[in-house]
Design a protein around this motif. Structure first.
Motif, PDB file in Angstrom:
ATOM      1  N   LEU A  55      -6.240  31.557 -40.850  1.00 27.31           N
ATOM      2  CA  LEU A  55      -6.958  30.449 -41.488  1.00 27.31           C
ATOM      3  C   LEU A  55      -7.911  30.997 -42.538  1.00 27.31           C
ATOM      4  N   ALA A  56      -8.258  30.122 -43.474  1.00 26.36           N
ATOM      5  CA  ALA A  56      -9.227  30.446 -44.521  1.00 26.36           C
ATOM      6  C   ALA A  56     -10.036  29.187 -44.816  1.00 26.36           C
ATOM      7  N   SER A  57     -11.246  29.394 -45.330  1.00 29.20           N
ATOM      8  CA  SER A  57     -12.131  28.266 -45.610  1.00 29.20           C
ATOM      9  C   SER A  57     -12.958  28.547 -46.857  1.00 29.20           C
ATOM     10  N   GLU A  58     -13.144  27.505 -47.638  1.00 32.95           N
ATOM     11  CA  GLU A  58     -14.001  27.631 -48.820  1.00 32.95           C
ATOM     12  C   GLU A  58     -15.426  27.971 -48.417  1.00 32.95           C
ATOM     13  N   ASN A  59     -15.820  27.635 -47.206  1.00 33.48           N
ATOM     14  CA  ASN A  59     -17.157  27.946 -46.722  1.00 33.48           C
ATOM     15  C   ASN A  59     -17.303  29.410 -46.292  1.00 33.48           C
ATOM     16  N   LEU A  60     -16.136  30.146 -46.252  1.00 33.26           N
ATOM     17  CA  LEU A  60     -16.152  31.542 -45.831  1.00 33.26           C
ATOM     18  C   LEU A  60     -15.468  32.413 -46.879  1.00 33.26           C
ATOM     19  N   LEU A  61     -15.997  32.362 -48.126  1.00 35.62           N
ATOM     20  CA  LEU A  61     -15.598  33.274 -49.201  1.00 35.62           C
ATOM     21  C   LEU A  61     -14.145  33.125 -49.626  1.00 35.62           C
ATOM     22  N   SER A  62     -13.541  31.969 -49.439  1.00 38.21           N
ATOM     23  CA  SER A  62     -12.153  31.743 -49.838  1.00 38.21           C
ATOM     24  C   SER A  62     -12.085  30.659 -50.903  1.00 38.21           C
ATOM     25  N   ASP A  63     -11.010  30.686 -51.713  1.00 41.16           N
ATOM     26  CA  ASP A  63     -10.829  29.701 -52.776  1.00 41.16           C
ATOM     27  C   ASP A  63     -10.338  28.361 -52.263  1.00 41.16           C
ATOM     28  N   THR A  64      -9.786  28.332 -51.056  1.00 40.19           N
ATOM     29  CA  THR A  64      -9.207  27.095 -50.542  1.00 40.19           C
ATOM     30  C   THR A  64      -9.280  27.078 -49.024  1.00 40.19           C
ATOM     31  N   ASP A  65      -9.057  25.902 -48.455  1.00 40.67           N
ATOM     32  CA  ASP A  65      -8.968  25.760 -46.998  1.00 40.67           C
ATOM     33  C   ASP A  65      -7.497  25.765 -46.597  1.00 40.67           C
ATOM     34  N   LEU A  66      -7.167  26.531 -45.585  1.00 44.33           N
ATOM     35  CA  LEU A  66      -5.778  26.523 -45.108  1.00 44.33           C
ATOM     36  C   LEU A  66      -5.735  26.950 -43.651  1.00 44.33           C
ATOM     37  N   LEU A  67      -4.674  26.521 -42.977  1.00 44.41           N
ATOM     38  CA  LEU A  67      -4.353  26.937 -41.610  1.00 44.41           C
ATOM     39  C   LEU A  67      -2.850  27.182 -41.550  1.00 44.41           C
ATOM     40  N   GLN A  68      -2.473  28.382 -41.135  1.00 48.92           N
ATOM     41  CA  GLN A  68      -1.052  28.736 -41.088  1.00 48.92           C
ATOM     42  C   GLN A  68      -0.688  29.205 -39.683  1.00 48.92           C
ATOM     43  N   LEU A  69       0.411  28.640 -39.178  1.00 48.35           N
ATOM     44  CA  LEU A  69       0.897  28.989 -37.842  1.00 48.35           C
ATOM     45  C   LEU A  69       2.378  29.307 -37.917  1.00 48.35           C
ATOM     46  N   ASP A  70       2.821  30.251 -37.108  1.00 51.08           N
ATOM     47  CA  ASP A  70       4.257  30.527 -37.023  1.00 51.08           C
ATOM     48  C   ASP A  70       4.621  30.932 -35.607  1.00 51.08           C
ATOM     49  N   LEU A  71       5.847  30.626 -35.247  1.00 52.82           N
ATOM     50  CA  LEU A  71       6.403  30.948 -33.933  1.00 52.82           C
ATOM     51  C   LEU A  71       7.791  31.522 -34.133  1.00 52.82           C
ATOM     52  N   ARG A  72       8.035  32.715 -33.574  1.00 54.83           N
ATOM     53  CA  ARG A  72       9.328  33.381 -33.728  1.00 54.83           C
ATOM     54  C   ARG A  72       9.851  33.784 -32.363  1.00 54.83           C
ATOM     55  N   GLY A  73      11.152  33.690 -32.216  1.00 56.78           N
ATOM     56  CA  GLY A  73      11.755  34.081 -30.949  1.00 56.78           C
ATOM     57  C   GLY A  73      13.141  34.662 -31.137  1.00 56.78           C
ATOM     58  N   LYS A  74      13.474  35.672 -30.337  1.00 54.21           N
ATOM     59  CA  LYS A  74      14.810  36.259 -30.318  1.00 54.21           C
ATOM     60  C   LYS A  74      15.218  36.464 -28.861  1.00 54.21           C
ATOM     61  N   ARG A  75      16.517  36.420 -28.628  1.00 53.99           N
ATOM     62  CA  ARG A  75      17.001  36.598 -27.261  1.00 53.99           C
ATOM     63  C   ARG A  75      18.384  37.247 -27.292  1.00 53.99           C
ATOM     64  N   VAL A  76      18.623  38.150 -26.337  1.00 56.37           N
ATOM     65  CA  VAL A  76      19.935  38.782 -26.167  1.00 56.37           C
ATOM     66  C   VAL A  76      20.356  38.568 -24.718  1.00 56.37           C
ATOM     67  N   ASP A  77      21.561  38.014 -24.521  1.00 52.44           N
ATOM     68  CA  ASP A  77      22.117  37.797 -23.186  1.00 52.44           C
ATOM     69  C   ASP A  77      23.507  38.402 -23.105  1.00 52.44           C
ATOM     70  N   THR A  78      23.792  39.070 -22.006  1.00 52.14           N
ATOM     71  CA  THR A  78      25.133  39.591 -21.754  1.00 52.14           C
ATOM     72  C   THR A  78      25.915  38.557 -20.960  1.00 52.14           C
TER      73      THR A  78
END
Length: 580
Positions: free
Chosen positions: A422-445
């Motif tokens: 995340l970033a905030s204009e109130n904390l030395l950033s040019d814009t406000d943003l929130l970024q989230l990601d979720l990744r998953g991998k699986r191997v089955d025999t």
């Protein structure tokens, strides 16, 4: 036929017939009445069985002698399985030519002996030791159970090995016996194990090392005065080797110096070379030709600080990173770092230059790796001829869990990763943003030759205007590790000129089935789907194809041929690295 060959042919014929006759008319030994492990043990103990299989046969008098020994041998073979009253019908016929000799043994093992009573106890300091108590709890020597000598031996062996591993160096069996009542077919078992006093860790002595003893002692999972546990000593050895300071480590309990139940421990250390220089060359269909140069300073000072620098050059990206790493309070699980990154990316999609400076804290918590970071990032980029720039102060957190039976050749496992920034204009950033990601991998025999590989990725960015989002933080799809069949980062929102400019959201997934055609070689079929977008009504793109896999010493080498399902053409994808 010439005069020379005729005698040779006759001699060969006689030898062949003699051999066949010996095979067909050999002395016979027949055993009936017992099967499986009972039969195997009886045959292993019977001297007569072995003797009658020899060529040439022993004399008749020798075989009669072995026949007289057979009853005792059979009884000894059956007793470990709890049979003490067998009925034996043993016949031997040594009349006539030796090839007609025969022995017919019928063995009825009789009633099985069962356990009538048990007295299995610990004495000494280890009476309440949970590990030794668990050994007693796991034994199958129970009242009413069939008597098996192997279970009795296993119990004694387990007690001795666990006691030695846990520092009971004076342990001994005060009494251990099986008393069998053959008339009643019952047995009484007594095992009394006196553990004696458990040894404690005495003085811990480290060899001279390039890092301070203060740091080395932070690798200890125990201290002077703790009870001895061999597993803890092995763990110390493994952790010191994993520290990358040492080429060889030996943790040696000094049993010869054991006194007053105190065991000194010596730690022998062989340092690695202080500096490691690396160079590598490769090729990927996303990056093109690439090269990497690296310098690792394994220790900068006696406090164990280290420096890692990497220069990565490819056809689309040039990147320099350096990291000054500091061991945490527990150097096995904690590490702090000061990081610098400078990057210039010139791909068909992205034209951007950025640099970042910040700090991070990497910690292993059980199966999870947690990385917390704070970075000050500045980036300038060009989309459709318009240059923009941004400055962001971004705190991030990422949690990753990887479970695999083998990291380089996985047959079963999974990886899950979740990140937030995340970033905030109130904390030395040019814009406000929130970024989230979720990744998953699986191997089955699925079977001996079939594997199923799946992966999925979701990404979300909350920001007022995507135009304020730096190019390298936007989402794109397509390429070797995304939607195969499409060019690298070719899927996503487009600008007025038709160029891909990246989006706020990402969805992608893959299903792959591979088949082992021979050792280290697999064939695969796969379907990938996904896209990057700003509008949730966006249609996902799908690619499908076939591939070949070679299991190299450093992980799978993959060559894929993929086609997009909504347009013509095809694309080759070449990648190297673990499945998880």
């Amino acid at each position: 036929m010439s005069l020379f060959y005729r005698p040779c042919f006759r001699i060969l014929s006689v030898l062949l017939l003699a051999g066949l006759a010996g095979h067909v008319l050999a002395a016979r030994f027949e055993l009936s009445g017992v099967e499986s492990e009972l039969a195997d043990n009886v045959r292993a103990m019977l001297s007569l069985d072995d003797a009658m299989a020899r060529t040439p046969l022993p004399t008749a008098s020798r075989l009669r002698y072995l026949h007289r020994q057979a009853p005792d041998e059979i009884r000894r073979a059956l007793q470990p399985f709890g049979y003490y009253n067998p009925l034996l019908q043993l016949e031997i016929d040594l009349e006539g030519p030796s090839e007609q000799w025969a022995a017919h043994y019928r063995v009825d093992p009789g009633p099985r002996t069962h356990i009538r009573s048990t007295q299995i106890e610990l004495e000494g300091e280890g009476t309440e030791d949970s590990v030794l108590q668990a050994v007693l709890g796991q034994t199958e020597l129970k009242v009413g159970a069939p008597l098996l000598h192997a279970q009795y031996s296993d119990l004694k062996s387990s007690l001795q090995s666990q006691a030695a591993e846990r520092g009971y160096y004076e342990a001994q069996f005060r009494r251990s016996e099986i008393r069998v009542d053959p008339e009643q077919n019952q047995a009484d078992i007594t095992v009394i194990y006196d553990t004696g006093v458990r040894a404690r860790i005495g003085e811990i002595r480290f060899d001279n090392a390039p890092v301070s003893e203060t740091l080395l002692r932070r690798y200890l999972g125990f201290e002077t005065g703790d009870p001895v546990n061999t597993a803890h000593l092995i763990e110390l050895q493994r952790n010191l080797i994993d520290s990358d300071y040492f080429a060889d480590v030996e943790v040696r309990p000094q049993l010869a110096e054991l006194e007053n139940a105190e065991l000194p421990v010596d730690v022998k250390l062989v340092p690695r070379k202080r500096s490691l220089y690396q160079a590598g060359f490769g090729y990927g269909t996303d990056t093109g030709a690439r090269m990497q140069l690296g310098l690792t300073r394994r220790w900068v000072n006696s406090r164990g600080h280290s420096l890692n620098s990497r220069l990565r050059l490819s056809e689309i990206r040039q990147q320099f990173t350096t990291s000054y790493e500091i061991p945490g309070a527990n150097p096995v699980t904690d590490r702090f770092a000061l990081n610098l990154r400078v990057q210039d990316e010139q791909s068909d999609t992205i034209d951007a230059r950025s640099y970042a400076i910040g700090g991070s804290w990497l910690q292993q918590i059980g199966d999870w790796e947690r990385r917390l970071s704070l970075d000050w990032e500045q980036e300038s980029w060009v989309f459709e001829g318009v240059e923009q720039d941004s400055t962001l102060l971004i705190p991030r957190a990422r949690f990753t869990r990887t479970i695999a039976d083998n990291r380089l050749n996985t047959t079963k496992g999974h990886q899950v990763s979740f990140g937030v920034g995340l970033a905030s204009e109130n904390l030395l950033s040019d814009t406000d943003l929130l970024q989230l990601d979720l990744r998953g991998k699986r191997v089955d025999t699925l079977s001996d030759r079939w594997r199923l590989l799946t992966r999925a990725e979701l990404g979300v960015t909350l920001i007022d205007s995507v135009d304020d989002l730096p190019a390298t933080m936007r989402y794109y799809a397509g390429g070797d590790n995304s939607v195969r069949g499409y060019d690298y980062q070719s899927l996503g929102p487009v600008g007025d000129n038709g160029d891909v400019i990246g989006g706020r959201y990402l969805v992608s997934g893959s299903v792959e089935l591979d088949y082992l055609i021979r050792e280290n070689w697999r064939l695969a079929v796969f379907v990938d789907t996904g896209s990057a977008f700003d509008d949730t009504d966006t249609e996902l793109k799908t690619g499908a194809g076939i591939g070949a896999r070679w299991q190299s010493p450093v992980g799978p080498v993959r060559l894929d041929l993929a086609m997009p399902l909504d347009e013509s053409g095809w694309r080759i994808h070449f990648t190297l690295g673990p499945d998880l």
